[in-house]
Write a protein that holds these residues in place. Structure first.
Motif, PDB file in Angstrom:
ATOM      1  N   SER A  72      23.090  42.085  43.040  1.00  0.00           N
ATOM      2  CA  SER A  72      23.884  42.290  41.838  1.00  0.00           C
ATOM      3  C   SER A  72      22.982  42.569  40.639  1.00  0.00           C
ATOM      4  CB  SER A  72      24.796  41.090  41.556  1.00  0.00           C
ATOM      5  OG  SER A  72      25.747  41.413  40.561  1.00  0.00           O
ATOM      6  N   ASN A  73      23.536  43.282  39.660  1.00  0.00           N
ATOM      7  CA  ASN A  73      22.684  43.791  38.591  1.00  0.00           C
ATOM      8  C   ASN A  73      22.216  42.742  37.580  1.00  0.00           C
ATOM      9  OD1 ASN A  73      25.294  43.607  37.554  1.00  0.00           O
ATOM     10  ND2 ASN A  73      25.592  45.824  37.533  1.00  0.00           N
ATOM     11  N   ALA A  84      24.275  51.408  39.026  1.00  0.00           N
ATOM     12  CA  ALA A  84      24.383  50.888  40.396  1.00  0.00           C
ATOM     13  C   ALA A  84      25.836  50.663  40.786  1.00  0.00           C
ATOM     14  CB  ALA A  84      23.609  49.574  40.509  1.00  0.00           C
ATOM     15  N   GLY A  85      26.672  50.345  39.802  1.00  0.00           N
ATOM     16  CA  GLY A  85      28.079  50.105  40.065  1.00  0.00           C
ATOM     17  C   GLY A  85      28.853  51.326  40.496  1.00  0.00           C
ATOM     18  N   ASN A  86      28.328  52.515  40.260  1.00  0.00           N
ATOM     19  CA  ASN A  86      29.041  53.727  40.670  1.00  0.00           C
ATOM     20  C   ASN A  86      28.723  54.142  42.101  1.00  0.00           C
ATOM     21  OD1 ASN A  86      30.444  54.001  38.335  1.00  0.00           O
ATOM     22  ND2 ASN A  86      29.409  55.831  37.601  1.00  0.00           N
ATOM     23  N   ALA A 103      18.756  50.449  40.492  1.00  0.00           N
ATOM     24  CA  ALA A 103      20.016  50.928  41.069  1.00  0.00           C
ATOM     25  C   ALA A 103      20.156  50.510  42.529  1.00  0.00           C
ATOM     26  CB  ALA A 103      20.112  52.443  40.949  1.00  0.00           C
ATOM     27  N   SER A 104      19.050  50.533  43.271  1.00  0.00           N
ATOM     28  CA  SER A 104      19.113  50.201  44.704  1.00  0.00           C
ATOM     29  C   SER A 104      19.170  48.692  44.939  1.00  0.00           C
ATOM     30  CB  SER A 104      17.922  50.813  45.443  1.00  0.00           C
ATOM     31  OG  SER A 104      16.700  50.388  44.883  1.00  0.00           O
ATOM     32  N   GLY A 126      26.869  58.713  41.695  1.00  0.00           N
ATOM     33  CA  GLY A 126      25.806  57.840  41.205  1.00  0.00           C
ATOM     34  C   GLY A 126      24.470  58.549  41.098  1.00  0.00           C
ATOM     35  N   PHE A 127      24.143  59.370  42.092  1.00  0.00           N
ATOM     36  CA  PHE A 127      22.882  60.117  42.031  1.00  0.00           C
ATOM     37  C   PHE A 127      22.889  61.123  40.880  1.00  0.00           C
ATOM     38  CE2 PHE A 127      22.109  58.824  46.543  1.00  0.00           C
ATOM     39  CZ  PHE A 127      20.834  58.291  46.333  1.00  0.00           C
ATOM     40  N   ILE A 128      24.016  61.786  40.668  1.00  0.00           N
ATOM     41  CA  ILE A 128      24.115  62.719  39.535  1.00  0.00           C
ATOM     42  C   ILE A 128      23.954  61.961  38.220  1.00  0.00           C
ATOM     43  CG2 ILE A 128      25.669  64.272  38.287  1.00  0.00           C
ATOM     44  CD1 ILE A 128      26.905  64.988  41.034  1.00  0.00           C
ATOM     45  N   ASN A 129      24.621  60.811  38.115  1.00  0.00           N
ATOM     46  CA  ASN A 129      24.490  59.981  36.913  1.00  0.00           C
ATOM     47  C   ASN A 129      23.040  59.605  36.649  1.00  0.00           C
ATOM     48  OD1 ASN A 129      27.532  58.100  37.686  1.00  0.00           O
ATOM     49  ND2 ASN A 129      27.296  60.042  36.624  1.00  0.00           N
TER      50      ASN A 129
END
Length: 413
Positions: free
Chosen positions: A329-330, A359-361, A322-323, A397-400
């Motif tokens: 890019s992913n 990561a996109g959120n 994610a970071s 994003g952290f909640i996800n």
């Protein structure tokens, strides 16, 4: 400081502020300037820069831009939207419809596809019903990111994971492991957006949907054929993957085939091609060059090594993917991370899929679909700022991530 990394940071800052004095700088201009800087500075050779550009991604985007522009220019996209949304009577229902409709569609049609066709659609809905365009753009961005998590063809990085690991039942594996936390995350996203934009729903009047006529019936017929080709070929691809057939259809080929009817048969083909979002294609080519330059320096790999952690645990995979996806890019991140997974068990693979996609959120550059949405929005006279995206996206994003981590720990525990 390393020149490539310094340039990347400068690009991030330019994308965040979007202005220098009286001059407004677009996202593609910032990224292009960054790529040219590392090329001129000799941080990456011209040959390596060309090799870094993913031709499949570029061709996929080109084909989908043609299909999307055909649907918009003919009015067929808005006609379909009227048929789909005319029974929704409130702003809350519309938000739910866009959120869950885009999410479920992205699992089948790929998130970048939904970003292309969905952006002008949500902007029209916002204008027609006097709702915040930014709210619906964010809804679209978060929805297609989340929805794409639970499918091996929902986004390019999931497809890479599914093919690299040779999963025996990829659709079943992704769906069983990731569908439940995805639905939970969609519900959380609705609640957060409903709270942040609560003024949009206070004393809101019932929605009135105006019937939509086709702008160009002949072009609409070609757009319909393109849409059927797109959906049909994706279904064929799903069947081939499920049967483990040696015959594989690339997504770039699907997009280009779907784009053929308007290109070959429409008298308006030149106008369509001129109207394409060429700036976004330039952005992606530049992004591939700049991120490849940063990766070649080895500075990020060194930072990861210095952490001295086990890179194969579910929490580590999710946090790092994610970071680091914010920087390179992913898709390239997943390509580089997969060889480090010595044991490609389902838990590790699903953690990589969830972390790299979510990561996109967090930030705009965390997903290609975010950039497509913003570039398309600017083409239609709207925009979405870096900080507006981040102020909701970072906590979301952290909640996800926590929800996916908790579910995967439970499911594979």
């Amino acid at each position: 400081m390393n020149i490539s990394l310094a340039v990347l940071i400068a690009v991030f800052l330019l994308i965040a502020v979007r202005k220098i004095g009286r001059f407004t700088i677009k996202i593609w201009q910032s990224m292009t300037a960054g790529a040219l800087t590392v090329l001129i500075a000799g941080e990456i050779s011209w040959l390596d820069a060309l090799k870094a550009i993913d031709l499949d991604v570029m061709l996929f985007l080109l084909g989908m831009f043609i299909v999307g522009q055909t649907l918009v220019a003919s009015g067929y996209l808005y006609y379909l939207a009227y048929r789909l949304f005319n029974r929704l009577k409130s702003a809350q229902q519309l938000l739910l419809g866009v959120l869950f409709g885009a999410a479920l569609s992205s699992a089948l049609l790929m998130n970048d596809t939904l970003a292309i066709v969905g952006t002008p659609l949500v902007l029209r809905l916002a204008l027609e019903h006097k709702l915040s365009g930014k709210m619906l753009l964010l809804t679209l961005a978060y929805a297609i990111t989340l929805g794409s998590v639970m499918s091996p063809i929902g986004n390019p990085q999931n497809l890479l994971i599914a093919t690299h690991a040779d999963l025996p039942a990829p659709f079943q594996t992704f769906f069983v492991a990731l569908a439940v936390p995805t639905l939970i995350n969609l519900a959380v996203t609705y609640l957060i957006l409903r709270w942040v934009y609560r003024e949009q729903f206070s004393n809101s009047l019932p929605l009135i949907h105006n019937p939509v006529d086709l702008l160009d019936p002949e072009l609409a017929k070609l757009g319909r054929i393109s849409l059927f080709l797109l959906i049909g070929l994706i279904i064929v691809k799903i069947i081939l993957v499920g049967l483990h057939s040696p015959i594989q259809i690339k997504l770039s080929h699907i997009a280009l085939i779907a784009a053929l009817p308007p290109v070959l048969l429409s008298p308006a083909r030149l106008h369509l091609l001129k109207s394409l979002d060429w700036a976004t294609l330039v952005f992606f080519a530049a992004m591939f060059v700049l991120t490849a330059s940063v990766w070649q320096t080895g500075i990020m790999q060194q930072q990861v090594d210095d952490l001295a952690i086990d890179l194969t645990t579910v929490p580590a995979i999710m946090l790092l993917s994610a970071s680091l996806s914010q920087l390179i890019s992913n898709v390239p991140l997943v390509a580089l991370y997969l060889p480090m997974l010595t044991h490609t068990d389902a838990a590790s693979l699903m953690a990589l899929a969830a972390g790299s996609t979510i990561a996109g959120n967090f930030l705009i550059l965390g997903a290609a679909s975010n950039v497509i949405i913003i570039q398309h929005a600017e083409k239609h006279g709207a925009t979405l700022g870096f900080f507006e995206f981040a102020r909701i996206g970072i906590p979301l994003g952290f909640i996800n991530l926590l929800i996916y981590w908790g579910w995967l720990s439970y499911w594979y525990g």
